[in-house]
Structure formats: structure tokens, C-alpha cells
Design a protein around this motif. Structure first.
Motif, PDB file in Angstrom:
ATOM      1  N   ASP A  84       0.727  -1.270  -0.034  1.00  0.00           N
ATOM      2  CA  ASP A  84       0.151   0.154   0.006  1.00  0.00           C
ATOM      3  C   ASP A  84       0.733   1.154  -0.031  1.00  0.00           C
ATOM      4  OD1 ASP A  84       1.181   0.355   2.503  1.00  0.00           O
ATOM      5  OD2 ASP A  84      -1.210   0.036   3.499  1.00  0.00           O
TER       6      ASP A  84
ATOM      7  N   LYS B 232       2.723  -4.573   3.320  1.00  0.00           N
ATOM      8  CA  LYS B 232       1.953  -5.681   2.462  1.00  0.00           C
ATOM      9  C   LYS B 232       0.490  -5.846   3.030  1.00  0.00           C
ATOM     10  CE  LYS B 232       5.911  -7.614   0.419  1.00  0.00           C
ATOM     11  NZ  LYS B 232       6.483  -9.190   0.045  1.00  0.00           N
ATOM     12  N   VAL B 233      -0.180  -6.188   2.310  1.00  0.00           N
ATOM     13  CA  VAL B 233      -1.652  -6.743   2.631  1.00  0.00           C
ATOM     14  C   VAL B 233      -1.579  -8.129   2.983  1.00  0.00           C
ATOM     15  CG1 VAL B 233      -3.938  -6.941   2.172  1.00  0.00           C
ATOM     16  CG2 VAL B 233      -2.776  -4.949   1.504  1.00  0.00           C
TER      17      VAL B 233
ATOM     18  N   ASP C  59      -6.432  -2.078   0.795  1.00  0.00           N
ATOM     19  CA  ASP C  59      -5.032  -1.560   0.972  1.00  0.00           C
ATOM     20  C   ASP C  59      -5.061  -0.062   1.634  1.00  0.00           C
ATOM     21  OD1 ASP C  59      -5.865  -0.333  -1.207  1.00  0.00           O
ATOM     22  OD2 ASP C  59      -4.236  -1.240  -2.639  1.00  0.00           O
TER      23      ASP C  59
ATOM     24  N   ASP D  38      -8.534  -1.555   9.605  1.00  0.00           N
ATOM     25  CA  ASP D  38      -8.508  -2.068   8.002  1.00  0.00           C
ATOM     26  C   ASP D  38      -9.653  -3.059   7.677  1.00  0.00           C
ATOM     27  OD1 ASP D  38      -7.648  -4.472   9.408  1.00  0.00           O
ATOM     28  OD2 ASP D  38      -5.422  -3.869   9.085  1.00  0.00           O
TER      29      ASP D  38
ATOM     30  N   ASN E 209      -7.600  -8.779   8.209  1.00  0.00           N
ATOM     31  CA  ASN E 209      -6.588  -8.250   7.636  1.00  0.00           C
ATOM     32  C   ASN E 209      -5.596  -7.682   8.714  1.00  0.00           C
ATOM     33  OD1 ASN E 209      -5.144  -6.321   6.138  1.00  0.00           O
ATOM     34  ND2 ASN E 209      -7.015  -5.068   5.073  1.00  0.00           N
TER      35      ASN E 209
ATOM     36  N   ARG F 123      -2.604  -6.137   7.693  1.00  0.00           N
ATOM     37  CA  ARG F 123      -1.755  -5.214   7.011  1.00  0.00           C
ATOM     38  C   ARG F 123      -1.103  -4.198   7.978  1.00  0.00           C
ATOM     39  NH1 ARG F 123      -1.756  -0.130   5.563  1.00  0.00           N
ATOM     40  NH2 ARG F 123      -3.799   0.034   6.620  1.00  0.00           N
TER      41      ARG F 123
END
Length: 388
Positions: free
Chosen positions: A21, A26-27, A297, A366, A383, A385
Motif C-alpha cells: 500500500d 503488505k496486505v 489496501d 482495516d 486483515n 496489513r
């Protein structure tokens, strides 16, 4: 991030979606298998007013944070381990129908040909009482949308052969018929012509909203979406409305629910005529029967989340034997938009049924993903992330 007990969940391996993102992280998704019930509809809402989001996938309510199953309904039908058969429950929409401050549940059935709402009793044990809303033909599924333009998604748009919607009235739901004609399955809601009013979309037409959606006629405009063959209509799941290429005109995002093909349709205008040009997103896997748009993201635009339906017609559809999966498509929005495919789960016995939920379930900032289907669920993809 709010602490989540995992003692009632089955933790699966973390799956990295491998997409950076704007902050460079990273996701990634951490899957939690919450249940193994073979049903095809799910929903998310705070059913016990404790400020935590719960999961519902009839016949069970899973209260956060432990997500232990609480049976609140009886559901007709059977699904075997091979995925053949059906549970006659195809929509689980959280909505406070009677205005008592507790979320109730609106459901629909294909075989019983009706839609009902289940009253939240506020008690941990009893089965919730069922109340008939409508009994008239097959109900495939439905979505909670904003049809009256007040900015609140409180109306129900079902997928039936005609075009109708339901709204709360008194202690129940009332029906509004937009068009009685039989049309291809699939529905959507959003402002097509930019007049500030939510319009309704079917695979073969979009209906221009009048000033009063309850009392006046809706103007029908022909379209044809949902097929790999451009200019031909096909059965779609959700038809999503979003300005994909950032040109100020809302476009359409949908798929072929029982075949191959995920598409976005670019809105073009010539004088007062609105048309839609097809663009293929992906045709590598079959039966994308559930779609949602969400900013996965956190880059400010909406991405696409979808998954493969398992045994939709008991093995009679193209690609039925292909491995199940759940995916998100990262949107690079602009004049020449790109959709980048990322795997959330593939060939792990997890897909998506009639709908897919994209919500911040654990309130950590998120978007998480919740799915269920005839493969057995629900599963929460957390998620992570921003959790590192």
C-alpha cells in the motif's frame, strides 16, 4: 487492535496477498475458521449492543469476540459433504425492522419462495420468531442499499424476477414494485446519471429514479451486461456502482455468476445517451457469485473482493470442479485503470456463497473479509496489513 479470543476459532496459515500500500506495508490475511455449517449467506452487525461486530450465518449467530455459535433459527434443506443440495436460506441482512434498538435479521428463500424477518428477542437461548414479509416467487439473494437517497443503506434490494425493493414501515417491511417484467437475475443500486438519486440496475436495464422513489414511475433504459459476449446479458450477482476510471461518471462492476468473467463497464455519454463499454477484469476462474467493493489496501480507492461459489447448481455449471478460492483485485484507479489480482485463499476448501462481507470486524482500522458457502463456514479473513 481489539483483543480477539481464538479459543473458539481454528487458526489457519497466514496468507500474504503480496500487495504494497502507500505506506509500503503488505496486505496479509490471517484466516479464522469460525464454523463448518454448509450454508450460503452471511451478515455482520452488532446484535447484542456491546459495540462489537458479530457474524450471522443462519441458523447460527456468532457473538464477538469468542464467536461461539448460538442457534437462532431453523433452516430447511440439506447439503452433503460433496456440496450437493441446498439450505433454503439465501440472504442474512441485519436490520432493526421493528425499531426496538436491536438488530433483527431479514432472510429469503428460493424453494419456499418468500422473504421473512426474524425478530431479535434479546435473549441468548430462544429461536427468533419469524415474520412473513412477502411470498411471491423465487428469492435468490438481496442487499442492503440506499434507495431513497437519504445517505443511509436501510432499504432491501432483492434479486427476484421482477424489480422491487422493501423498506421499513411501522413494525415490518413494505414492498415497492419498480417494474413487473421478468428479467435476468442480478441487481445493483447507485447514481448512474449524476442527478443525486440512487438508480436501480439489472443485467438488461437500468431504472432512472424519479424524485419520489415510492410514488412515481421509474424510467427504464436498456443495457446488456454480465456475459463474455459483449452486448449480451447474463445472470449476475451484485452489480456495483463506482467511478472506476475517475472521469466523474459512475461505472458498473459485476460478473457472470454461473460462468466465467468479471467485468467493469465504462460509462460513456453522447449527448443525453448513456451507454456502457465492457472491460474484462478476469476470466481465469468460474462462478464469481458474490462481489463487494472496499478499500483493502487503504490507498483511498475501492478494490474488488470476490470468491468462487461452490456447487451452485450441484455440479451443472462451467468450472464446478475448479478449486475454490477467495480473491481481491487491487484497483489502480485513473484514465487507464488496472485491476491486480491477489489470492486470499486458493484450493484450501474456502470460497464464497451468495454474498461476501468486507467490514472492519475487529475494529483495528482495516477491512476484513467474511465468507461462507456450501463448503462449510463461516471463515473470517483478518486483515493484518497494519498489525506489524
Amino acid at each position: 487492535m481489539r483483543a480477539v479470543s481464538i479459543f473458539s476459532l481454528v487458526l489457519l496459515p497466514v496468507f500474504a496477498a503480496d500487495a504494497a500500500d502507500v505506506s509500503g506495508s503488505k496486505v496479509e490475511f490471517r484466516p479464522h475458521r469460525i464454523g463448518t455449517y454448509r450454508g450460503e449467506a452471511c451478515g455482520v452487525g452488532d446484535f447484542n449492543n456491546d459495540s462489537k461486530l458479530d457474524i450471522v450465518a443462519l441458523p447460527y449467530l456468532y457473538l464477538a469476540p469468542e464467536f461461539q455459535p448460538l442457534k437462532i433459527a431453523e433452516v430447511a434443506g440439506e447439503v452433503g459433504e460433496d456440496g450437493k443440495g441446498y439450505r433454503d436460506d439465501f440472504m442474512n441482512i441485519p436490520l432493526d425492522v421493528d425499531g426496538d434498538g436491536r438488530l433483527d435479521l431479514v432472510t429469503c428463500s428460493w424453494f419456499a419462495k418468500k422473504t421473512e424477518w426474524l425478530r431479535n428477542t434479546g435473549e441468548p437461548g430462544p429461536i427468533w420468531p419469524r415474520n412473513l414479509v412477502d411470498e411471491n416467487g423465487n428469492f435468490e439473494c438481496g442487499e442492503l442499499v440506499d434507495i431513497d437517497g437519504d445517505g443511509k443503506p436501510l432499504e432491501i434490494l432483492p434479486s427476484v424476477v421482477d424489480t422491487r425493493w422493501y423498506e421499513k414501515s411501522g413494525n415490518g417491511l413494505i414492498k415497492h414494485i419498480v417494474c413487473p417484467k421478468t428479467m435476468e437475475w442480478g441487481t445493483g443500486c447507485g447514481d448512474i446519471n449524476g442527478d443525486g438519486r440512487p438508480d436501480l440496475i439489472r443485467p438488461v436495464a437500468w431504472f432512472e429514479a424519479p424524485a419520489d422513489p415510492r410514488a412515481a414511475d421509474w424510467k427504464e433504459h436498456p443495457i446488456a451486461i454480465g456475459s463474455l459476449e459483449e452486448g449480451k446479458a447474463a445472470h449476475t450477482p451484485q452489480i456495483l456502482v463506482y467511478d472506476v476510471n475517475a472521469d466523474g461518471l459512475n461505472d458498473l462492476v459485476t460478473s457472470n455468476a454461473h460462468g466465467y468473467g468479471i467485468f467493469w463497464y465504462e460509462q460513456t455519454r453522447r449527448d443525453n445517451e448513456i451507454t456502457f463499454k465492457q472491460h474484462l477484469i478476469d476470466k481465469s476462474w468460474a462462478q464469481p457469485h458474490s462481489l463487494a467493493l472496499a478499500d483493502i489496501d487503504n490507498d483511498g480507492d475501492l478494490d474488488l473482493v470476490t470468491g468462487k461459489r461452490f456447487m451452485a447448481h450441484n455440479g451443472g455449471d462451467p468450472g464446478d470442479s475448479d478449486p475454490p478460492g477467495v480473491y481481491w483485485y487491487e484497483l489502480k484507479r485513473g484514465p487507464n485503470p488496472e485491476w491486480i489480482k491477489h489470492i486470499i485463499s486458493y484450493n484450501e476448501g474456502i470460497g464464497s456463497g451468495m454474498n461476501i462481507i468486507a467490514e472492519d470486524l475487529d475494529a483495528d482500522g482495516d477491512i476484513d473479509i467474511i465468507v461462507t458457502g456450501k463448503w462449510g463456514g463461516p471463515v473470517w479473513f483478518e486483515n493484518i496489513r497494519g498489525d506489524k
